[in-house]
Design a protein around this motif. Structure first.
Motif, PDB file in Angstrom:
ATOM      1  N   HIS A  55       0.780  -1.250  -0.025  1.00 18.60           N
ATOM      2  CA  HIS A  55      -0.119   0.070  -0.100  1.00 18.60           C
ATOM      3  C   HIS A  55       0.894   1.281  -0.098  1.00 18.60           C
ATOM      4  O   HIS A  55       2.030   1.093   0.245  1.00 18.60           O
ATOM      5  CB  HIS A  55      -1.001   0.154   1.318  1.00 18.60           C
ATOM      6  N   ASP A  56       0.224   2.465  -0.369  1.00 16.57           N
ATOM      7  CA  ASP A  56       1.142   3.789  -0.430  1.00 16.57           C
ATOM      8  C   ASP A  56       0.260   4.570  -0.283  1.00 16.57           C
ATOM      9  O   ASP A  56      -0.196   4.864   0.865  1.00 16.57           O
ATOM     10  CB  ASP A  56       1.783   3.934  -1.628  1.00 16.57           C
ATOM     11  N   CYS A  57      -0.467   5.096  -1.300  1.00 15.29           N
ATOM     12  CA  CYS A  57      -1.316   6.588  -1.283  1.00 15.29           C
ATOM     13  C   CYS A  57      -2.583   6.141  -0.556  1.00 15.29           C
ATOM     14  O   CYS A  57      -3.090   7.185   0.290  1.00 15.29           O
ATOM     15  CB  CYS A  57      -1.638   7.047  -2.381  1.00 15.29           C
ATOM     16  N   ARG A  58      -2.934   5.166  -0.405  1.00 13.94           N
ATOM     17  CA  ARG A  58      -4.466   4.691   0.003  1.00 13.94           C
ATOM     18  C   ARG A  58      -5.533   5.853  -0.393  1.00 13.94           C
ATOM     19  O   ARG A  58      -6.520   6.165   0.219  1.00 13.94           O
ATOM     20  CB  ARG A  58      -4.514   4.919   1.546  1.00 13.94           C
ATOM     21  N   GLU A  59      -5.306   6.239  -1.856  1.00 18.75           N
ATOM     22  CA  GLU A  59      -6.245   7.317  -2.220  1.00 18.75           C
ATOM     23  C   GLU A  59      -6.695   6.656  -3.575  1.00 18.75           C
ATOM     24  O   GLU A  59      -6.940   7.576  -4.324  1.00 18.75           O
ATOM     25  CB  GLU A  59      -5.541   8.563  -2.591  1.00 18.75           C
ATOM     26  N   GLY A  60      -6.403   5.621  -4.014  1.00 22.59           N
ATOM     27  CA  GLY A  60      -6.918   4.875  -5.315  1.00 22.59           C
ATOM     28  C   GLY A  60      -5.938   5.756  -6.494  1.00 22.59           C
ATOM     29  O   GLY A  60      -6.418   5.651  -7.671  1.00 22.59           O
ATOM     30  N   ILE A  61      -4.569   6.111  -6.100  1.00 25.22           N
ATOM     31  CA  ILE A  61      -3.957   6.871  -7.292  1.00 25.22           C
ATOM     32  C   ILE A  61      -2.631   6.340  -7.788  1.00 25.22           C
ATOM     33  O   ILE A  61      -2.066   6.404  -8.600  1.00 25.22           O
ATOM     34  CB  ILE A  61      -3.958   8.448  -7.156  1.00 25.22           C
ATOM     35  N   CYS A  62      -1.940   5.520  -6.676  1.00 25.70           N
ATOM     36  CA  CYS A  62      -0.521   4.895  -6.808  1.00 25.70           C
ATOM     37  C   CYS A  62      -0.499   3.620  -7.575  1.00 25.70           C
ATOM     38  O   CYS A  62       0.380   3.326  -8.190  1.00 25.70           O
ATOM     39  CB  CYS A  62       0.157   5.242  -5.685  1.00 25.70           C
ATOM     40  N   GLY A  63      -1.699   2.914  -7.276  1.00 22.95           N
ATOM     41  CA  GLY A  63      -1.502   1.411  -7.782  1.00 22.95           C
ATOM     42  C   GLY A  63      -0.771   0.609  -7.108  1.00 22.95           C
ATOM     43  O   GLY A  63      -0.604  -0.738  -7.451  1.00 22.95           O
ATOM     44  N   THR A  64      -0.204   0.988  -5.942  1.00 30.19           N
ATOM     45  CA  THR A  64       0.420  -0.084  -4.952  1.00 30.19           C
ATOM     46  C   THR A  64      -0.220  -1.334  -4.387  1.00 30.19           C
ATOM     47  O   THR A  64       0.143  -2.540  -4.285  1.00 30.19           O
ATOM     48  CB  THR A  64       1.253   0.846  -3.889  1.00 30.19           C
ATOM     49  N   CYS A  65      -1.488  -0.859  -3.912  1.00 29.00           N
ATOM     50  CA  CYS A  65      -2.236  -1.864  -3.111  1.00 29.00           C
ATOM     51  C   CYS A  65      -2.970  -2.831  -4.383  1.00 29.00           C
ATOM     52  O   CYS A  65      -3.252  -2.541  -5.532  1.00 29.00           O
ATOM     53  CB  CYS A  65      -3.481  -1.412  -2.555  1.00 29.00           C
ATOM     54  N   THR A  81     -10.191   0.826  -6.034  1.00 27.79           N
ATOM     55  CA  THR A  81      -8.896   0.156  -5.547  1.00 27.79           C
ATOM     56  C   THR A  81      -9.492  -0.422  -4.257  1.00 27.79           C
ATOM     57  O   THR A  81     -10.165  -0.359  -3.410  1.00 27.79           O
ATOM     58  CB  THR A  81      -7.810   1.024  -5.619  1.00 27.79           C
ATOM     59  N   CYS A  83      -7.677  -0.140  -1.533  1.00 28.22           N
ATOM     60  CA  CYS A  83      -7.427   0.798  -0.623  1.00 28.22           C
ATOM     61  C   CYS A  83      -8.522   1.607  -0.244  1.00 28.22           C
ATOM     62  O   CYS A  83      -8.912   2.562   0.836  1.00 28.22           O
ATOM     63  CB  CYS A  83      -5.934   1.616  -0.560  1.00 28.22           C
ATOM     64  N   ILE A 159      -3.178   3.100 -13.548  1.00 32.17           N
ATOM     65  CA  ILE A 159      -2.211   3.476 -12.284  1.00 32.17           C
ATOM     66  C   ILE A 159      -1.276   2.062 -12.217  1.00 32.17           C
ATOM     67  O   ILE A 159      -0.664   2.060 -11.226  1.00 32.17           O
ATOM     68  CB  ILE A 159      -3.154   3.447 -10.958  1.00 32.17           C
TER      69      ILE A 159
HETATM   70  S1  FES Z   1      -2.744   2.231  -1.982  1.00 31.67           S
HETATM   71 FE1  FES Z   1      -2.418   3.684  -3.975  1.00 31.67          FE
HETATM   72  S2  FES Z   1      -3.833   2.822  -5.169  1.00 31.67           S
HETATM   73 FE2  FES Z   1      -4.104   1.784  -3.268  1.00 31.67          FE
END
Ligand code: FES
Ligand code: SF4
Length: 250
Positions: A55-65, A81, A83, A159
């Motif tokens: 996880h990273d941004c937890r805003e649906g924009i980084c694509g990590t989760c 997403t 997150c 993302i």
């Molecule tokens: S944590 Fe960044 S999109 Fe889900």
């Protein structure tokens, strides 16, 4: 709400892995990742290893989760997403199965974390434009027609999460690659390398061990950004044109 979780636990890339059951109690206002955070705090307090997840941004924009939740990439809510998913999407007493992305090209590193560096290598092979450095160019030097800018923006909203690959029965990466090929291939600044980019990115995608697209459309169904499979058709046209150009037939 009381929830039973069945979570994939895997100590490392070479561990066989297994599903482990946990009972947890959580507010319906908690996000899915906050629910995992709370469970991890309890595991740590009990001296157990916490569940590894990205996880990273937890805003649906980084694509990590990225989690398979009850067999669906990113879970039950459309265009959302993992997150951005909240526990109110579930019902008190539910059992929820949480697994990592399942794809040969995304090997599991630990628990719910997979190695998505194959996506980076696809981008490195052509997901850029070459520009001369120096003073910033005048903003209106290269006009971009509104429909072209809108289409390029639609493709650029990918993302890079990998849900498309995880949900595809073939483990194909066409939706991701097509979005990246197209957002640059549409813009005037991306024309110089348009044909070489299509060939390089498609061939890198194939070399990375992703499967072939057979039009299941599962990718489009789970994509949190609504990327359309129309981009795959466009990428295939660019790839074919590039091959014909190289063969001197266009
Ligand atoms: S944590 Fe960044 S999109 Fe889900
Ligand atoms: S195409 Fe959609 S599902 Fe695939 S990587 Fe991009 S945002 Fe994620």
């Amino acid at each position: 709400m009381k929830i039973t979780l069945e979570v994939w636990r895997q100590d490392g890339p070479h561990d066989a892995g297994r599903m482990v059951r946990y009972q947890t109690e959580v507010s319906e206002d908690a996000s899915f990742l906050e629910m995992l955070d709370a469970l991890n705090e309890r595991l740590e307090a009990d001296g157990d290893r916490p569940i590894a997840f990205d996880h990273d941004c937890r805003e649906g924009i980084c694509g990590t989760c990225g989690l398979m939740i009850n067999g669906v990439a990113h879970g039950p809510r459309d265009r959302t997403t993992a997150c951005q998913l909240h526990m109110r999407e579930f019902t008190d007493g539910d059992t929820i199965r949480v697994e990592p992305w399942r794809a040969a090209a995304f090997p599991v590193i630990r628990d719910l974390v997979v190695d998505r560096s194959a996506f980076d290598r696809i981008i490195q092979s052509g997901g850029y434009i070459s520009v001369s450095t120096g003073a910033a160019p005048e903003a209106n030097l290269t006009p971009v027609a509104k429909p072209v800018a809108d289409a390029a923006f639609d493709a650029a909203t990918c993302i890079g999460c990998g849900a498309c690959v995880a949900q595809c029965p073939n483990g194909a990466a066409q939706l991701f690659t097509a979005a990246k090929v197209s957002h640059l291939g549409l813009l005037p600044q991306g024309q110089t390398e348009r044909w070489d980019r299509a060939v390089a990115m498609v061939e890198t995608m194939e070399a990375e061990g992703f499967g072939s697209c057979t039009n299941h459309r599962e990718c489009e169904a789970v994509c949190p950004k609504g990327i359309s499979i129309d981009w795959i058709a466009r990428m295939n046209r660019d790839y074919l044109s590039a091959r014909l150009r190289r063969a001197g037939r266009r």
